[in-house]
Write a protein that holds these residues in place. Structure first.
Motif, PDB file in Angstrom:
ATOM      1  N   MET A 177     -46.458 -23.531  19.802  1.00 58.58           N
ATOM      2  CA  MET A 177     -47.149 -22.292  20.164  1.00 58.58           C
ATOM      3  C   MET A 177     -46.839 -21.851  21.593  1.00 58.58           C
ATOM      4  N   GLY A 178     -46.141 -22.705  22.347  1.00 55.99           N
ATOM      5  CA  GLY A 178     -45.853 -22.377  23.741  1.00 55.99           C
ATOM      6  C   GLY A 178     -47.042 -22.537  24.658  1.00 55.99           C
ATOM      7  N   TYR A 179     -48.038 -23.325  24.238  1.00 62.00           N
ATOM      8  CA  TYR A 179     -49.224 -23.546  25.074  1.00 62.00           C
ATOM      9  C   TYR A 179     -48.897 -24.540  26.186  1.00 62.00           C
ATOM     10  N   CYS A 180     -49.368 -24.248  27.378  1.00 64.65           N
ATOM     11  CA  CYS A 180     -49.109 -25.124  28.530  1.00 64.65           C
ATOM     12  C   CYS A 180     -49.898 -26.425  28.428  1.00 64.65           C
ATOM     13  N   LEU A 181     -49.276 -27.509  28.859  1.00 66.99           N
ATOM     14  CA  LEU A 181     -49.943 -28.804  28.998  1.00 66.99           C
ATOM     15  C   LEU A 181     -50.035 -29.125  30.482  1.00 66.99           C
ATOM     16  N   TYR A 182     -51.263 -29.325  30.963  1.00 62.43           N
ATOM     17  CA  TYR A 182     -51.421 -29.634  32.378  1.00 62.43           C
ATOM     18  C   TYR A 182     -50.774 -30.989  32.682  1.00 62.43           C
ATOM     19  N   GLY A 183     -50.057 -31.027  33.802  1.00 64.84           N
ATOM     20  CA  GLY A 183     -49.328 -32.234  34.184  1.00 64.84           C
ATOM     21  C   GLY A 183     -47.871 -32.165  33.790  1.00 64.84           C
ATOM     22  N   ASN A 184     -47.544 -31.344  32.793  1.00 63.00           N
ATOM     23  CA  ASN A 184     -46.159 -31.104  32.395  1.00 63.00           C
ATOM     24  C   ASN A 184     -45.713 -29.707  32.810  1.00 63.00           C
ATOM     25  N   ASP A 185     -46.321 -28.697  32.188  1.00 60.29           N
ATOM     26  CA  ASP A 185     -45.886 -27.311  32.363  1.00 60.29           C
ATOM     27  C   ASP A 185     -46.584 -26.605  33.517  1.00 60.29           C
ATOM     28  N   ILE A 186     -47.756 -27.049  33.853  1.00 59.44           N
ATOM     29  CA  ILE A 186     -48.487 -26.511  35.008  1.00 59.44           C
ATOM     30  C   ILE A 186     -49.094 -27.674  35.787  1.00 59.44           C
ATOM     31  N   ASP A 187     -49.195 -27.492  37.108  1.00 66.85           N
ATOM     32  CA  ASP A 187     -49.806 -28.529  37.940  1.00 66.85           C
ATOM     33  C   ASP A 187     -50.160 -27.925  39.302  1.00 66.85           C
ATOM     34  N   ASP A 188     -50.425 -28.788  40.261  1.00 65.98           N
ATOM     35  CA  ASP A 188     -50.857 -28.333  41.587  1.00 65.98           C
ATOM     36  C   ASP A 188     -49.779 -27.545  42.327  1.00 65.98           C
ATOM     37  N   THR A 189     -48.539 -27.629  41.854  1.00 66.06           N
ATOM     38  CA  THR A 189     -47.438 -26.961  42.564  1.00 66.06           C
ATOM     39  C   THR A 189     -46.934 -25.710  41.850  1.00 66.06           C
ATOM     40  N   THR A 190     -47.393 -25.451  40.642  1.00 60.13           N
ATOM     41  CA  THR A 190     -46.933 -24.278  39.879  1.00 60.13           C
ATOM     42  C   THR A 190     -47.994 -23.188  39.938  1.00 60.13           C
ATOM     43  N   SER A 191     -47.574 -21.970  40.130  1.00 60.22           N
ATOM     44  CA  SER A 191     -48.554 -20.879  40.186  1.00 60.22           C
ATOM     45  C   SER A 191     -48.822 -20.347  38.783  1.00 60.22           C
ATOM     46  N   PRO A 192     -50.019 -19.819  38.546  1.00 58.01           N
ATOM     47  CA  PRO A 192     -50.297 -19.223  37.236  1.00 58.01           C
ATOM     48  C   PRO A 192     -49.388 -18.031  36.936  1.00 58.01           C
ATOM     49  N   ILE A 193     -48.865 -17.388  37.972  1.00 56.34           N
ATOM     50  CA  ILE A 193     -47.999 -16.228  37.757  1.00 56.34           C
ATOM     51  C   ILE A 193     -46.656 -16.670  37.193  1.00 56.34           C
ATOM     52  N   GLU A 194     -46.030 -17.670  37.819  1.00 55.24           N
ATOM     53  CA  GLU A 194     -44.738 -18.136  37.320  1.00 55.24           C
ATOM     54  C   GLU A 194     -44.876 -18.864  35.989  1.00 55.24           C
ATOM     55  N   ALA A 195     -46.082 -19.388  35.703  1.00 54.41           N
ATOM     56  CA  ALA A 195     -46.324 -20.083  34.433  1.00 54.41           C
ATOM     57  C   ALA A 195     -46.645 -19.135  33.287  1.00 54.41           C
ATOM     58  N   GLY A 196     -46.616 -17.821  33.564  1.00 58.07           N
ATOM     59  CA  GLY A 196     -46.908 -16.851  32.517  1.00 58.07           C
ATOM     60  C   GLY A 196     -48.381 -16.694  32.225  1.00 58.07           C
ATOM     61  N   LEU A 197     -49.221 -17.085  33.177  1.00 58.55           N
ATOM     62  CA  LEU A 197     -50.672 -17.004  32.986  1.00 58.55           C
ATOM     63  C   LEU A 197     -51.306 -15.873  33.797  1.00 58.55           C
ATOM     64  N   SER A 198     -50.503 -14.876  34.146  1.00 54.01           N
ATOM     65  CA  SER A 198     -51.078 -13.749  34.899  1.00 54.01           C
ATOM     66  C   SER A 198     -52.121 -13.005  34.067  1.00 54.01           C
ATOM     67  N   TRP A 199     -52.053 -13.164  32.734  1.00 50.52           N
ATOM     68  CA  TRP A 199     -53.036 -12.498  31.862  1.00 50.52           C
ATOM     69  C   TRP A 199     -54.438 -13.077  32.020  1.00 50.52           C
ATOM     70  N   VAL A 200     -54.566 -14.271  32.607  1.00 52.34           N
ATOM     71  CA  VAL A 200     -55.902 -14.807  32.900  1.00 52.34           C
ATOM     72  C   VAL A 200     -56.225 -14.714  34.386  1.00 52.34           C
ATOM     73  N   CYS A 201     -55.453 -13.941  35.119  1.00 52.13           N
ATOM     74  CA  CYS A 201     -55.733 -13.690  36.534  1.00 52.13           C
ATOM     75  C   CYS A 201     -56.209 -12.243  36.674  1.00 52.13           C
ATOM     76  N   LYS A 202     -57.496 -12.049  36.852  1.00 50.90           N
ATOM     77  CA  LYS A 202     -58.089 -10.716  36.895  1.00 50.90           C
ATOM     78  C   LYS A 202     -58.372 -10.344  38.352  1.00 50.90           C
ATOM     79  N   PHE A 203     -57.560  -9.425  38.864  1.00 51.83           N
ATOM     80  CA  PHE A 203     -57.614  -9.093  40.287  1.00 51.83           C
ATOM     81  C   PHE A 203     -58.626  -7.993  40.606  1.00 51.83           C
ATOM     82  N   ASN A 204     -59.524  -7.722  39.667  1.00 47.58           N
ATOM     83  CA  ASN A 204     -60.655  -6.825  39.935  1.00 47.58           C
ATOM     84  C   ASN A 204     -61.783  -7.572  40.635  1.00 47.58           C
TER      85      ASN A 204
END
Length: 360
Positions: free
Chosen positions: A234-261
């Motif tokens: 499904m392309g779901y991220c796994l923490y520790g592999n695909d995302i971690d303390d050094t990866t940003s949610p933007i580069e990880a394709g998670l900008s859709w859960v970043c609400k800048f309002n």
């Protein structure tokens, strides 16, 4: 190493047990491919009681959640859940999580097992608004009942109409003879189903009744190995592999859960990163030739130059080909881009594809 309330049950069922996030967990029972196909075509049940649960309550609960999480929790109504992440101060991710609005001024945060202590300390450090916090992780169990036959197989266990619980919605009610269970239409497989939150003292009864109710529908217990292949398809991220303390949610394709309002941790920097576009992106790719990508393998260009790394990879049981996720420069991130995966001494061609891999 910690055990879940069902550890002895898994051992009795013949599960292969492995250490995972500090817990003794079942990695497989009959085999990864069999368990994977069971979830894709019928229904399976996972013990994922290693996950962490925090209760945040009080008149300032939402203020704290809004500050630490990237999504807009003010949009939540009672009975709804939301996927989000906890950004850190340096552009990375503390964890990804699901936030449930249990009732007015009461929220349940479900976090990854490996990050329970880290997340608790992080959220606590941001709690200058006096929100009430309780760590329920040691007291609660979590079962995931996943697959296209989940609703039909489980309906006899609840007075609630399970087919009416929409995706990322939940009810608190009766299930398998236990009252006040959270029945949540969430999951990590892409094949539908539910997640059941209950007390440790209740989970054995629920587990047994789930297997009994699902017997005519081909239910099987499923281990963590199939959970990983299912989520990767499904392309779901796994923490520790695909995302971690050094990866940003933007580069990880998670900008859709970043609400800048709203303002949240590091939101200004993340918004600027989104506007200028990140240098690297997390992409999905399919192998063009025989080969299985694995975490840590180099991604190289046509000249053999290393341009990125694989973060997750497997042989897809549903598709019969090697698939993976990895970070590459933006110029290679669009669908149909050609890359190569360095498998030992051979650079095997692969193609960037639009996620998910598995279309259902």
């Amino acid at each position: 190493m910690k055990n879940t309330a069902l550890t002895d049950t898994h051992i009795a069922l013949g599960a292969k047990m492995v250490p995972f996030a500090g817990y003794n967990m079942p990695v497989q029972y009959e085999g990864v491919n069999i368990e994977h196909e069971t979830v894709r075509n019928a229904v399976g049940v996972f013990d994922v009681s290693h996950m962490g649960e925090f209760l945040i309550e009080g008149p300032n609960a939402l203020d704290l959640i809004q500050k630490v999480s990237s999504n807009d929790a003010s949009k939540l109504e009672v009975g709804k859940a939301q996927y989000s992440c906890l950004p850190n101060d340096d552009g990375g991710i503390v964890d990804d999580l699901i936030i449930y609005k249990i009732k007015e001024e009461t929220y349940l945060l479900v976090v990854n097992a490996s990050n329970i202590e880290k997340d608790w300390n992080w959220i606590s450090s941001k709690n200058d608004v006096g929100a009430e916090m309780r760590d329920l992780s040691e007291d609660y169990s979590l079962l995931a009942i996943q697959g296209p036959k989940a609703v039909e197989a489980m309906q006899s266990l609840s007075s609630h109409n399970l087919s009416e619980i929409n995706f990322y919605n939940f009810v608190v009610g009766d299930f398998a003879g236990i009252e006040h269970v959270i029945i949540s239409a969430t999951g990590y497989t892409g094949s539908g189903g539910f997640e059941i939150y209950c007390k440790n003292s209740e989970v054995k009864q629920i587990w047994d009744k789930v297997l009994e109710a699902g017997a005519d529908f081909g239910i099987k217990p499923i281990g963590l190995a199939a959970r990983d292949t299912l989520r990767l398809e499904m392309g779901y991220c796994l923490y520790g592999n695909d995302i971690d303390d050094t990866t940003s949610p933007i580069e990880a394709g998670l900008s859709w859960v970043c609400k800048f309002n709203k303002e949240f941790t590091n939101s200004e920097a993340l918004q600027a990163e989104k506007e200028r576009k990140p240098e690297n992106r997390l992409v999905g790719f399919k192998m063009d030739e025989r080969g299985i990508p694995r975490n840590g393998y180099d991604i190289v260009d046509s000249s053999g130059k290393t341009i990125g790394r694989v973060t997750s990879g497997t042989m897809s049981p549903s598709l019969g080909i090697g698939i993976g996720l990895g970070y590459v420069p933006r110029v290679f991130a669009s669908a149909d881009s050609k890359i190569n995966i360095q498998v030992r001494k051979k650079a095997i061609p692969a193609t960037v594809v639009k996620l998910p891999f598995y279309k259902g």
